[in-house]
Write a protein that holds these residues in place. Structure first.
Motif, short mmCIF file in Angstrom:
data_model
loop_
_atom_site.label_atom_id
_atom_site.label_comp_id
_atom_site.label_asym_id
_atom_site.label_seq_id
_atom_site.Cartn_x
_atom_site.Cartn_y
_atom_site.Cartn_z
N GLY A 148 0.85 -1.19 0.00
CA GLY A 148 0.00 0.00 0.00
C GLY A 148 0.88 1.24 0.00
N ASP B 123 -4.27 5.68 -4.51
CA ASP B 123 -4.66 4.70 -5.52
C ASP B 123 -4.13 5.15 -6.87
N GLY C 139 -4.93 4.03 -9.76
CA GLY C 139 -6.03 4.07 -10.73
C GLY C 139 -6.66 5.44 -10.83
#
Length: 119
Positions: free
Chosen positions: A10, A14, A16
């Motif tokens: 992590g 994000d 994306g």
């Protein structure tokens, strides 16, 4: 601080979302370029001389000195003919009238001076 979650690293954001934002930005750039582009390409100075496309105008005096063209312009204006002056280069000008007024303009110029109407 890097955390291990379900076998993936992590990174705190994000990736994306960043890809989507870049894609939306690219689409906006393309649309803005299309919307704000000029409707006609800029081609520089128009042609001059005998091959020039003057549209509705016709030259009644070509490649004449400035003083002669201005005198012709004043004469045509005094006879109610609309005319325009076009500068070709440093010392030569054209006197332009609309095509439908060409014959009358030549008559007026030929009547005023023996050399005024020659091309």
């Amino acid at each position: 601080m890097i955390r291990l979650t379900e076998g993936r690293l992590g990174m705190g954001f994000d990736l994306g979302i960043l890809v989507w934002a870049a894609g939306i930005l690219a689409v906006l750039i393309v649309v803005m370029r299309w919307v704000f582009s000029p409707s006609r390409p800029r081609t520089g100075r128009p042609d001059s001389g005998p091959q020039a496309d003057l549209g509705l105008l016709t030259a009644v005096l070509s490649r004449a000195p400035r003083a002669q063209v201005l005198a012709g312009k004043n004469l045509l204006s005094a006879h109610g003919l609309r005319c325009s002056v076009s500068r070709l280069d440093r010392d030569s000008y054209d006197l332009l009238v609309f095509g439908r007024d060409e014959a009358r303009a030549r008559e007026v110029l030929d009547g005023s001076a023996p050399n005024a109407g020659q091309r």
